[in-house]
Design a protein around this motif. Sequence first.
Motif, PDB file in Angstrom:
ATOM      1  N   HIS A  84       0.830  -1.204   0.000  1.00 60.34           N
ATOM      2  CA  HIS A  84       0.000   0.000   0.000  1.00 60.34           C
ATOM      3  C   HIS A  84       0.866   1.256   0.000  1.00 60.34           C
ATOM      4  CE1 HIS A  84      -2.402   3.250   1.854  1.00 60.34           C
ATOM      5  NE2 HIS A  84      -3.439   2.664   1.299  1.00 60.34           N
ATOM      6  N   ASP A  85       1.971   1.224   0.748  1.00 60.67           N
ATOM      7  CA  ASP A  85       2.831   2.390   0.941  1.00 60.67           C
ATOM      8  C   ASP A  85       4.198   2.158   0.310  1.00 60.67           C
ATOM      9  OD1 ASP A  85       1.752   4.082   3.770  1.00 60.67           O
ATOM     10  OD2 ASP A  85       0.851   2.205   3.160  1.00 60.67           O
ATOM     11  N   LEU A  86       4.742   3.193  -0.307  1.00 60.92           N
ATOM     12  CA  LEU A  86       6.116   3.164  -0.803  1.00 60.92           C
ATOM     13  C   LEU A  86       6.853   4.360  -0.222  1.00 60.92           C
ATOM     14  CD1 LEU A  86       8.392   2.099  -2.644  1.00 60.92           C
ATOM     15  CD2 LEU A  86       7.456   3.568  -4.463  1.00 60.92           C
ATOM     16  N   ARG A  87       7.960   4.091   0.447  1.00 59.02           N
ATOM     17  CA  ARG A  87       8.806   5.153   0.984  1.00 59.02           C
ATOM     18  C   ARG A  87      10.059   5.244   0.127  1.00 59.02           C
ATOM     19  NH1 ARG A  87       8.173   6.557   7.183  1.00 59.02           N
ATOM     20  NH2 ARG A  87       5.941   6.907   7.028  1.00 59.02           N
ATOM     21  N   ILE A  88      10.318   6.419  -0.384  1.00 63.70           N
ATOM     22  CA  ILE A  88      11.437   6.628  -1.290  1.00 63.70           C
ATOM     23  C   ILE A  88      12.447   7.559  -0.634  1.00 63.70           C
ATOM     24  CG2 ILE A  88      12.159   7.451  -3.555  1.00 63.70           C
ATOM     25  CD1 ILE A  88       9.304   6.966  -4.545  1.00 63.70           C
ATOM     26  N   SER A  89      13.639   7.054  -0.377  1.00 63.57           N
ATOM     27  CA  SER A  89      14.714   7.884   0.162  1.00 63.57           C
ATOM     28  C   SER A  89      15.431   8.561  -0.992  1.00 63.57           C
ATOM     29  CB  SER A  89      15.700   7.028   0.964  1.00 63.57           C
ATOM     30  OG  SER A  89      16.774   7.815   1.441  1.00 63.57           O
ATOM     31  N   VAL A  90      15.410   9.886  -1.024  1.00 60.01           N
ATOM     32  CA  VAL A  90      15.990  10.615  -2.150  1.00 60.01           C
ATOM     33  C   VAL A  90      17.414  11.092  -1.880  1.00 60.01           C
ATOM     34  CG1 VAL A  90      13.750  11.329  -3.042  1.00 60.01           C
ATOM     35  CG2 VAL A  90      14.953  12.800  -1.408  1.00 60.01           C
ATOM     36  N   THR A  91      17.876  10.970  -0.643  1.00 60.43           N
ATOM     37  CA  THR A  91      19.253  11.314  -0.296  1.00 60.43           C
ATOM     38  C   THR A  91      19.615  10.636   1.015  1.00 60.43           C
ATOM     39  OG1 THR A  91      20.818  13.112   0.213  1.00 60.43           O
ATOM     40  CG2 THR A  91      18.537  13.436   0.895  1.00 60.43           C
TER      41      THR A  91
END
Length: 367
Positions: free
Chosen positions: A45-52
């Motif tokens: 359901h959830d996607l966490r995207i680390s951008v740095t």
Amino acid sequence: MSKIIPLADIRAPRPAMRDAFVREAAGVRHDLHAPPADQRGRLMHDLRISVTDRCNFRCVYCMPKDVFGRDYPFLPHSELLTFEEIVRLARIYVGLGVCKIRLTGGEPLLRKNIERLIEQLAVLPGVDLTLTTNGALLAKKARALRAAGLARVTVSLDALDDATFRAMNDVDFPVARVLEGVEAARAAGLAPIKINAVVKRGLNEHAILPLARHFRNSGHIVRFIEYMDVGHTNGWRMDDVVAAGAIVETIDRELPLEAIDANYPGEVAERWRYRDGGGEIGVIASVTQAFCRDCTRARLSTDGKMFTCLFATDGYDLRGLVRGGYDDAQIQNAISAIWRKRADRYSEIRSAHTPRIAKVEMSYIGG
């Protein structure tokens, strides 16, 4: 706090076995008429995207300064997913059932031109797009973030008294500037704003009631988070945990509370509202009230590895597929296979020994 293990050791190349699994899975088609379920029947359901993996704070429970010092080797820019690569993967995840995307870090507002990424993600159909920040740059960026299409923000704020806040961020950053950021976000329409406070015994448990009082009747939602054994460098001990039940009792004695239902299945915060209608709070009790059975989160690291648990030790290299000429269907097959294989339940099996496992750091895969 003593150094336990440098993050560079944990970020070493993934075992060949995992890389082979990802490549093999890319060539095996799955029935994608229904979203994939993992080994415990949990959907994505959830996607966490680390951008740095970089941050301008050195919070003692996340990026302790004796590990993440001036000479720490952060990832070079060439190893980070580009915005185009992030959007491509996000679109594939949405096709597998993801409805909520949260941009994290590190500190995501340090990623140059983050507004451009938000613009591209905001047009994905049916997606709730949000971002977690320490608030240091929020006053400057709030309007641009909203204009780019960001829906909401979550601000990390562990205390209102300046001395405690400066001690916890460990870079002497004043709390007033974070509160300015919160107000700027409100004015820009990034609402409802959530305030995340990690509570560590002996450091900021005295901040619980002041935070509750300050944000009551504001429309903002304070969420108190049990101090967790994320990563392998924060010196976690069970003795440092203030249980969510004790946090609720502390607030309830002065400001009576009543439990309310979750917003959706798999929501990690247990919700409580003030009986007088003054709003609500949340508590996240990963340590004392494990919620693994309902966890619906996937995580994408700064350099494109998929992690299926906050407490994972290894990830699956999706960047290799993205840069290796694989098409969207093949990448979707691989993500589906990774999720179907998932059986994580770290918080349910936590013991005195599990904190010693060399887990990836939260600043690398996002909180």
